[in-house]
Design an enzyme around this catalytic site. Structure first.
Site, PDB file in Angstrom:
ATOM      1  N   THR A 130       3.394   5.903   0.988  1.00 22.61           N
ATOM      2  CA  THR A 130       4.846   5.971   0.876  1.00 22.61           C
ATOM      3  C   THR A 130       5.281   6.756  -0.368  1.00 22.61           C
ATOM      4  OG1 THR A 130       6.764   4.564   0.358  1.00 22.61           O
ATOM      5  CG2 THR A 130       4.640   3.679  -0.212  1.00 22.61           C
ATOM      6  N   ASP A 131       6.498   7.289  -0.328  1.00 24.60           N
ATOM      7  CA  ASP A 131       7.042   7.952  -1.522  1.00 24.60           C
ATOM      8  C   ASP A 131       7.429   6.919  -2.590  1.00 24.60           C
ATOM      9  OD1 ASP A 131       9.281   6.856  -0.282  1.00 24.60           O
ATOM     10  OD2 ASP A 131      10.475   8.692  -0.309  1.00 24.60           O
ATOM     11  N   GLU A 132       7.433   5.632  -2.215  1.00 21.97           N
ATOM     12  CA  GLU A 132       7.847   4.609  -3.180  1.00 21.97           C
ATOM     13  C   GLU A 132       6.853   4.472  -4.333  1.00 21.97           C
ATOM     14  OE1 GLU A 132       9.386   0.990  -1.428  1.00 21.97           O
ATOM     15  OE2 GLU A 132       9.875   2.045   0.423  1.00 21.97           O
ATOM     16  N   TYR A 157       5.316  -4.257  -3.202  1.00 20.93           N
ATOM     17  CA  TYR A 157       4.894  -3.399  -2.083  1.00 20.93           C
ATOM     18  C   TYR A 157       4.413  -2.042  -2.584  1.00 20.93           C
ATOM     19  CZ  TYR A 157       5.393   0.087   1.623  1.00 20.93           C
ATOM     20  OH  TYR A 157       5.180   1.141   2.475  1.00 20.93           O
ATOM     21  N   LYS A 161       0.666  -0.252  -2.555  1.00 20.09           N
ATOM     22  CA  LYS A 161       0.386   1.034  -1.889  1.00 20.09           C
ATOM     23  C   LYS A 161      -0.188   2.031  -2.922  1.00 20.09           C
ATOM     24  CE  LYS A 161       1.005   2.068   1.841  1.00 20.09           C
ATOM     25  NZ  LYS A 161       0.178   1.891   3.075  1.00 20.09           N
TER      26      LYS A 161
HETATM   27  N1  LIG Z   1       8.248   2.334   7.479  1.00 27.39           N
HETATM   28  C1  LIG Z   1       8.386   3.317   6.604  1.00 27.39           C
HETATM   29  O1  LIG Z   1       9.492   3.820   6.405  1.00 27.39           O
HETATM   30  C2  LIG Z   1       7.170   3.868   5.886  1.00 27.39           C
HETATM   31  C3  LIG Z   1       7.336   5.009   5.094  1.00 27.39           C
HETATM   32  C4  LIG Z   1       6.205   5.556   4.465  1.00 27.39           C
HETATM   33  C5  LIG Z   1       4.969   4.964   4.641  1.00 27.39           C
HETATM   34  N2  LIG Z   1       4.852   3.840   5.402  1.00 27.39           N
HETATM   35  C6  LIG Z   1       3.494   3.287   5.585  1.00 27.39           C
HETATM   36  O2  LIG Z   1       3.154   3.501   6.946  1.00 27.39           O
HETATM   37  C7  LIG Z   1       2.340   2.434   7.414  1.00 27.39           C
HETATM   38  C8  LIG Z   1       2.960   1.829   8.663  1.00 27.39           C
HETATM   39  O3  LIG Z   1       4.263   1.341   8.356  1.00 27.39           O
HETATM   40  P1  LIG Z   1       5.151   0.625   9.468  1.00 27.39           P
HETATM   41  O4  LIG Z   1       6.551   0.696   9.033  1.00 27.39           O
HETATM   42  O5  LIG Z   1       4.757   1.108  10.794  1.00 27.39           O
HETATM   43  O6  LIG Z   1       4.633  -0.877   9.290  1.00 27.39           O
HETATM   44  P2  LIG Z   1       4.732  -2.106  10.303  1.00 27.39           P
HETATM   45  O7  LIG Z   1       4.917  -3.304   9.427  1.00 27.39           O
HETATM   46  O8  LIG Z   1       5.701  -1.834  11.391  1.00 27.39           O
HETATM   47  O9  LIG Z   1       3.288  -2.153  10.973  1.00 27.39           O
HETATM   48  C9  LIG Z   1       2.143  -2.522  10.268  1.00 27.39           C
HETATM   49  C10 LIG Z   1       1.048  -2.841  11.280  1.00 27.39           C
HETATM   50  O10 LIG Z   1      -0.143  -3.176  10.540  1.00 27.39           O
HETATM   51  C11 LIG Z   1      -0.711  -4.329  11.089  1.00 27.39           C
HETATM   52  N3  LIG Z   1      -1.406  -5.069  10.023  1.00 27.39           N
HETATM   53  C12 LIG Z   1      -0.849  -5.690   8.956  1.00 27.39           C
HETATM   54  N4  LIG Z   1      -1.794  -6.303   8.232  1.00 27.39           N
HETATM   55  C13 LIG Z   1      -2.976  -6.052   8.842  1.00 27.39           C
HETATM   56  C14 LIG Z   1      -4.315  -6.405   8.571  1.00 27.39           C
HETATM   57  N5  LIG Z   1      -4.623  -7.187   7.529  1.00 27.39           N
HETATM   58  N6  LIG Z   1      -5.295  -5.946   9.393  1.00 27.39           N
HETATM   59  C15 LIG Z   1      -4.991  -5.165  10.463  1.00 27.39           C
HETATM   60  N7  LIG Z   1      -3.735  -4.834  10.795  1.00 27.39           N
HETATM   61  C16 LIG Z   1      -2.732  -5.264   9.985  1.00 27.39           C
HETATM   62  C17 LIG Z   1       0.460  -5.134  11.625  1.00 27.39           C
HETATM   63  O11 LIG Z   1       0.029  -6.076  12.617  1.00 27.39           O
HETATM   64  C18 LIG Z   1       1.369  -4.051  12.169  1.00 27.39           C
HETATM   65  O12 LIG Z   1       1.068  -3.760  13.517  1.00 27.39           O
HETATM   66  C19 LIG Z   1       2.195   1.468   6.252  1.00 27.39           C
HETATM   67  O13 LIG Z   1       0.976   1.735   5.605  1.00 27.39           O
HETATM   68  C20 LIG Z   1       3.360   1.796   5.343  1.00 27.39           C
HETATM   69  O14 LIG Z   1       3.070   1.513   4.002  1.00 27.39           O
HETATM   70  C21 LIG Z   1       5.915   3.287   6.029  1.00 27.39           C
END
Ligand SMILES: NC(=O)c1ccc[n+]([C@@H]2O[C@H](COP(=O)([O-])OP(=O)(O)OC[C@H]3O[C@@H](n4cnc5c(N)ncnc54)[C@H](O)[C@@H]3O)[C@@H](O)[C@H]2O)c1
Length: 349
Positions: A130-132, A157, A161
């Site tokens: 993430t950019d965070e 969070y 990350k």
């Molecule tokens: N949502 C955003 O805006 C955003 C932006 C930048 C980066 N990200 C990164 O992208 C990734 C996905 O984000 P998202 O919004 O789809 O998240 P989300 O919370 O919708 O999905 C996360 C998934 O990971 C699975 N998970 C969680 N803990 C787990 C574990 N211990 N073992 C196996 N699976 C596990 C969950 O069951 C879920 O299906 C993350 O790494 C997040 O940090 C998200």
């Protein structure tokens, strides 16, 4: 390619799974199915012969080694994580376990497998971040996050990350593992879990409830349509240089208040209120999130220059599509409203 995708039952992971299967790749979707997961997100590809689901937890190191031995992926796209900042304020422990220790387990399993395979050159471990991790920017629009911006995470969070990014980079520098890191701005779009700002606003609006804005709504985020992110991730996977990180942004900077006003305008058009008033009348300012970062903005020069990638969807088009999707998929989100914590104010510290 045979892709091991972690977190593929979540919001972004499922978009990547759907796109990768559509592109003809073989996909192994590894997910622990936490509160944030939803297998309906990948129902459209579940019957494909190119799709396999593995129910496993990245906190379980021996399970990770078994997954590599059983499925022999060509590349790993690592998205599994605890992803909600507000939940990280209430319960940081799970963020440390999954985002840091879980990433470490996956790195070790990947390294063991890659070494046993004779260090194939084409192997990649792509870490989705993430950019965070870069912290908070001043209002000056000329200042943006580049890949060289020093890390300065401020929430549990983003700290978890950032730690996982450092581990991934160390596995490249120390062991030569061919890694890639992507740092992306805020995503939105179909299948967004109803605890994040955009789905909360849409669903509260439709239910006639207040539309909660943290603080004065001046916090600025850069919004990226999730399917554009999925496309960018596959582009980096195919063309990124091992050891390098890439920022991915939407080129759509908006304050939270501005975003909610735009969302209300789309809702007014697509699902007008019975009384003819705008949904904006439901806006309600609530206590701010502790440590709320003021502004995030991505400088996308590297990915644009090196790969020619740019987002294809403007925020107005993306919001139109997103609202339409929520209006057409009520059974999907209704089922999630009963999940723990959904609909409640979390992370007030
Ligand atoms: N949502 C955003 O805006 C955003 C932006 C930048 C980066 N990200 C990164 O992208 C990734 C996905 O984000 P998202 O919004 O789809 O998240 P989300 O919370 O919708 O999905 C996360 C998934 O990971 C699975 N998970 C969680 N803990 C787990 C574990 N211990 N073992 C196996 N699976 C596990 C969950 O069951 C879920 O299906 C993350 O790494 C997040 O940090 C998200």
């Amino acid at each position: 390619m045979r892709l091991l995708i972690t977190g593929g039952a979540g919001f972004i992971g499922s978009a990547v799974v759907r796109l990768a299967v559509a592109r003809g790749h073989e996909v192994i979707n590894l997910d622990a199915l936490t509160y944030a997961a939803c297998l309906e997100n990948v129902a459209s590809v579940a019957d494909s012969p190119r799709y396999t689901f593995v129910h496993a937890d990245i906190r379980d190191r021996s399970a990770m080694a078994r997954v590599f031995a059983d499925h022999m992926p060509d590349v790993v796209l690592h998205l599994a994580a605890e992803s909600h900042v507000d939940r990280s304020i209430d319960g940081p422990g799970t963020f440390v376990e999954t985002n840091i220790t879980g990433t470490y387990n996956l790195l070790e399993a990947a390294r063991g497998y890659w070494q046993a395979q004779g260090r194939p050159e084409a192997f990649r471990f792509q870490h989705v971040s993430t950019d965070e991790v870069y912290g908070s920017l001043p209002a000056d629009p000329s200042v943006k996050f580049t890949e060289d911006t020093p890390y300065d995470p401020r929430s549990p969070y983003s700290a978890s990350k950032a730690a996982s990014d450092h581990l991934v980079r160390a596995w490249h520098e120390t062991y030569g593992l061919p890694i890639l890191i992507t740092n992306c701005s805020n995503n939105y779009g179909p299948f967004h879990f109803p605890e994040k700002l955009i789905p909360v606003i849409i669903l509260n609006a439709l239910a006639g409830k207040p539309l909660p804005i943290y603080g004065d709504g001046s916090n600025v985020r850069d919004w990226l349509y999730v399917e554009d992110h999925a496309e960018a991730l596959l582009t980096v996977l195919e063309r990124g240089a091992p050891g390098r990180s890439y920022n991915i942004g939407g080129e759509n900077e908006l304050s939270n208040l501005e975003l909610v006003h735009r969302l209300c305008a789309v809702l007014d058009e697509q699902a007008p209120r019975d009384d003819g008033q705008s949904y904006a009348a439901q806006i309600s300012f609530v206590a701010d999130r502790p440590g709320h970062d003021a502004r995030y903005a991505i400088d996308p020069a590297r990915i644009r220059r090196e790969m020619g990638w740019r987002p294809s969807v403007t925020v107005d088009e993306g919001l139109q599509r997103t609202v339409r999707w929520y209006l057409e998929n009520e059974p999907w989100w209704q089922a999630l409203l009963a999940r723990e914590g959904v609909g409640k104010r979390l992370g007030t510290g």
